[in-house]
Motif scaffolding. Structure first.
Motif, PDB file in Angstrom:
ATOM      1  N   PRO A   1       4.687  -6.861   5.414  1.00  0.00           N
ATOM      2  CA  PRO A   1       4.723  -6.141   4.130  1.00  0.00           C
ATOM      3  C   PRO A   1       3.974  -6.812   2.970  1.00  0.00           C
ATOM      4  O   PRO A   1       3.431  -6.095   2.129  1.00  0.00           O
ATOM      5  CB  PRO A   1       6.221  -6.033   3.829  1.00  0.00           C
ATOM      6  CG  PRO A   1       6.880  -6.099   5.166  1.00  0.00           C
ATOM      7  CD  PRO A   1       6.022  -7.035   5.990  1.00  0.00           C
ATOM      8  N   PRO A   2       3.907  -8.153   2.882  1.00  0.00           N
ATOM      9  CA  PRO A   2       3.152  -8.730   1.759  1.00  0.00           C
ATOM     10  C   PRO A   2       1.687  -8.288   1.723  1.00  0.00           C
ATOM     11  O   PRO A   2       1.099  -8.181   0.649  1.00  0.00           O
ATOM     12  CB  PRO A   2       3.264 -10.237   1.981  1.00  0.00           C
ATOM     13  CG  PRO A   2       4.535 -10.408   2.742  1.00  0.00           C
ATOM     14  CD  PRO A   2       4.599  -9.208   3.650  1.00  0.00           C
TER      15      PRO A   2
ATOM     16  N   LYS B   1       0.507  -5.277   2.552  1.00  0.00           N
ATOM     17  CA  LYS B   1       0.482  -3.949   1.925  1.00  0.00           C
ATOM     18  C   LYS B   1       0.688  -4.069   0.418  1.00  0.00           C
ATOM     19  O   LYS B   1      -0.010  -3.405  -0.367  1.00  0.00           O
ATOM     20  CB  LYS B   1       1.546  -3.055   2.546  1.00  0.00           C
ATOM     21  CG  LYS B   1       1.536  -1.652   1.995  1.00  0.00           C
ATOM     22  CD  LYS B   1       2.564  -0.796   2.718  1.00  0.00           C
ATOM     23  CE  LYS B   1       2.646   0.586   2.154  1.00  0.00           C
ATOM     24  NZ  LYS B   1       3.659   1.395   2.848  1.00  0.00           N
ATOM     25  N   GLU B   2       1.608  -4.905   0.014  1.00  0.00           N
ATOM     26  CA  GLU B   2       1.855  -5.116  -1.416  1.00  0.00           C
ATOM     27  C   GLU B   2       0.591  -5.604  -2.116  1.00  0.00           C
ATOM     28  O   GLU B   2       0.263  -5.146  -3.220  1.00  0.00           O
ATOM     29  CB  GLU B   2       2.983  -6.125  -1.610  1.00  0.00           C
ATOM     30  CG  GLU B   2       4.340  -5.622  -1.186  1.00  0.00           C
ATOM     31  CD  GLU B   2       5.389  -6.728  -1.170  1.00  0.00           C
ATOM     32  OE1 GLU B   2       5.216  -7.753  -1.867  1.00  0.00           O
ATOM     33  OE2 GLU B   2       6.384  -6.567  -0.437  1.00  0.00           O
ATOM     34  N   PHE B   3      -0.126  -6.538  -1.482  1.00  0.00           N
ATOM     35  CA  PHE B   3      -1.374  -7.051  -2.056  1.00  0.00           C
ATOM     36  C   PHE B   3      -2.376  -5.918  -2.265  1.00  0.00           C
ATOM     37  O   PHE B   3      -2.969  -5.783  -3.329  1.00  0.00           O
ATOM     38  CB  PHE B   3      -1.978  -8.130  -1.156  1.00  0.00           C
ATOM     39  CG  PHE B   3      -3.344  -8.571  -1.592  1.00  0.00           C
ATOM     40  CD1 PHE B   3      -3.494  -9.506  -2.605  1.00  0.00           C
ATOM     41  CD2 PHE B   3      -4.488  -8.031  -1.004  1.00  0.00           C
ATOM     42  CE1 PHE B   3      -4.761  -9.892  -3.023  1.00  0.00           C
ATOM     43  CE2 PHE B   3      -5.750  -8.418  -1.414  1.00  0.00           C
ATOM     44  CZ  PHE B   3      -5.890  -9.351  -2.429  1.00  0.00           C
ATOM     45  N   TRP B   4      -2.570  -5.087  -1.238  1.00  0.00           N
ATOM     46  CA  TRP B   4      -3.571  -4.020  -1.330  1.00  0.00           C
ATOM     47  C   TRP B   4      -3.175  -2.962  -2.344  1.00  0.00           C
ATOM     48  O   TRP B   4      -4.047  -2.416  -3.037  1.00  0.00           O
ATOM     49  CB  TRP B   4      -3.834  -3.419   0.043  1.00  0.00           C
ATOM     50  CG  TRP B   4      -4.572  -4.399   0.893  1.00  0.00           C
ATOM     51  CD1 TRP B   4      -4.103  -5.061   1.983  1.00  0.00           C
ATOM     52  CD2 TRP B   4      -5.897  -4.877   0.679  1.00  0.00           C
ATOM     53  NE1 TRP B   4      -5.056  -5.923   2.471  1.00  0.00           N
ATOM     54  CE2 TRP B   4      -6.170  -5.824   1.685  1.00  0.00           C
ATOM     55  CE3 TRP B   4      -6.881  -4.602  -0.261  1.00  0.00           C
ATOM     56  CZ2 TRP B   4      -7.394  -6.488   1.774  1.00  0.00           C
ATOM     57  CZ3 TRP B   4      -8.099  -5.259  -0.176  1.00  0.00           C
ATOM     58  CH2 TRP B   4      -8.339  -6.191   0.839  1.00  0.00           C
ATOM     59  N   LEU B   5      -1.905  -2.670  -2.461  1.00  0.00           N
ATOM     60  CA  LEU B   5      -1.472  -1.721  -3.480  1.00  0.00           C
ATOM     61  C   LEU B   5      -1.764  -2.273  -4.876  1.00  0.00           C
ATOM     62  O   LEU B   5      -2.181  -1.528  -5.770  1.00  0.00           O
ATOM     63  CB  LEU B   5       0.010  -1.384  -3.316  1.00  0.00           C
ATOM     64  CG  LEU B   5       0.355  -0.561  -2.069  1.00  0.00           C
ATOM     65  CD1 LEU B   5       1.874  -0.452  -1.898  1.00  0.00           C
ATOM     66  CD2 LEU B   5      -0.296   0.813  -2.098  1.00  0.00           C
ATOM     67  N   LYS B   6      -1.604  -3.574  -5.070  1.00  0.00           N
ATOM     68  CA  LYS B   6      -1.941  -4.200  -6.358  1.00  0.00           C
ATOM     69  C   LYS B   6      -3.441  -4.164  -6.622  1.00  0.00           C
ATOM     70  O   LYS B   6      -3.875  -4.240  -7.772  1.00  0.00           O
ATOM     71  CB  LYS B   6      -1.437  -5.649  -6.397  1.00  0.00           C
ATOM     72  CG  LYS B   6       0.051  -5.762  -6.547  1.00  0.00           C
ATOM     73  CD  LYS B   6       0.485  -7.206  -6.568  1.00  0.00           C
ATOM     74  CE  LYS B   6       1.989  -7.320  -6.572  1.00  0.00           C
ATOM     75  NZ  LYS B   6       2.450  -8.720  -6.455  1.00  0.00           N
TER      76      LYS B   6
ATOM     77  N   LYS C   1      -4.650   3.061  -2.144  1.00  0.00           N
ATOM     78  CA  LYS C   1      -3.559   4.019  -2.042  1.00  0.00           C
ATOM     79  C   LYS C   1      -3.182   4.212  -0.579  1.00  0.00           C
ATOM     80  O   LYS C   1      -4.046   4.244   0.295  1.00  0.00           O
ATOM     81  CB  LYS C   1      -3.986   5.362  -2.642  1.00  0.00           C
ATOM     82  CG  LYS C   1      -4.298   5.284  -4.130  1.00  0.00           C
ATOM     83  CD  LYS C   1      -4.789   6.608  -4.651  1.00  0.00           C
ATOM     84  CE  LYS C   1      -6.118   6.954  -4.134  1.00  0.00           C
ATOM     85  NZ  LYS C   1      -7.312   6.912  -4.770  1.00  0.00           N
ATOM     86  N   GLU C   2      -1.900   4.361  -0.369  1.00  0.00           N
ATOM     87  CA  GLU C   2      -1.406   4.650   0.977  1.00  0.00           C
ATOM     88  C   GLU C   2      -1.724   6.107   1.316  1.00  0.00           C
ATOM     89  O   GLU C   2      -1.565   6.995   0.483  1.00  0.00           O
ATOM     90  CB  GLU C   2       0.097   4.407   1.033  1.00  0.00           C
ATOM     91  CG  GLU C   2       0.671   4.497   2.409  1.00  0.00           C
ATOM     92  CD  GLU C   2       2.125   4.070   2.455  1.00  0.00           C
ATOM     93  OE1 GLU C   2       2.681   4.051   3.555  1.00  0.00           O
ATOM     94  OE2 GLU C   2       2.706   3.756   1.397  1.00  0.00           O
TER      95      GLU C   2
END
Length: 141
Positions: free
Chosen positions: A117-118, A120-125, A129-130
């Protein structure tokens, strides 16, 4: 901390692979991450594959950009754990995205490991977009 961004070359493979092996969520065994496979990405996309090096010339981060001429992709974005939080990954990503945009590419995609999950969190920041309208399928030949 000072770092320089340079083009990634096939000769950087061993040092890059060692970085990827110590980076959680890379899934190195699920794709062709051999010297030949990575060299092919670099040779087909020589202006969009980058590395960051420290003052001693050691590879500390990578970001491989690729395109099929219509859409761009990011692969193997990794920053050595001891150098995270200093903007190195963001600088590499910006370099890849700017280079792809200059070549007329306006959409960039990437794959994120579900079991980390970290990432995905990085890319969202990073303003990615998912997508909920597609699922990824593949086949080993």
């Amino acid at each position: 901390m000072t770092f320089a961004i340079q083009r990634l070359a096939p000769e950087d493979y061993d040092e890059a692979y060692a970085l990827w092996e110590r980076t959680p969520g890379m899934h190195l065994h699920s794709l062709n991450n051999t010297y030949g496979g990575i060299s092919s990405i670099i040779e087909n996309n020589p202006f969009t594959c980058f590395k960051a090096i420290d003052e001693g010339g050691h590879l500390i981060a990578t970001a491989l950009g690729a395109t099929d001429g219509r859409k761009g992709y990011l692969y193997h974005v990794a920053v050595d754990e001891s150098h995270r939080g200093q903007g190195i990954g963001s600088a590499l990503i910006k370099r890849v995205l700017d280079t792809l945009k200059a070549r007329g590419i306006t959409t960039i995609g990437l794959f994120v490991a579900k079991n980390y999950p970290p990432a995905k969190e990085f890319w969202l920041k990073q303003h990615f977009k998912e997508r909920h309208d597609v699922e990824y399928l593949d086949i080993d030949l």
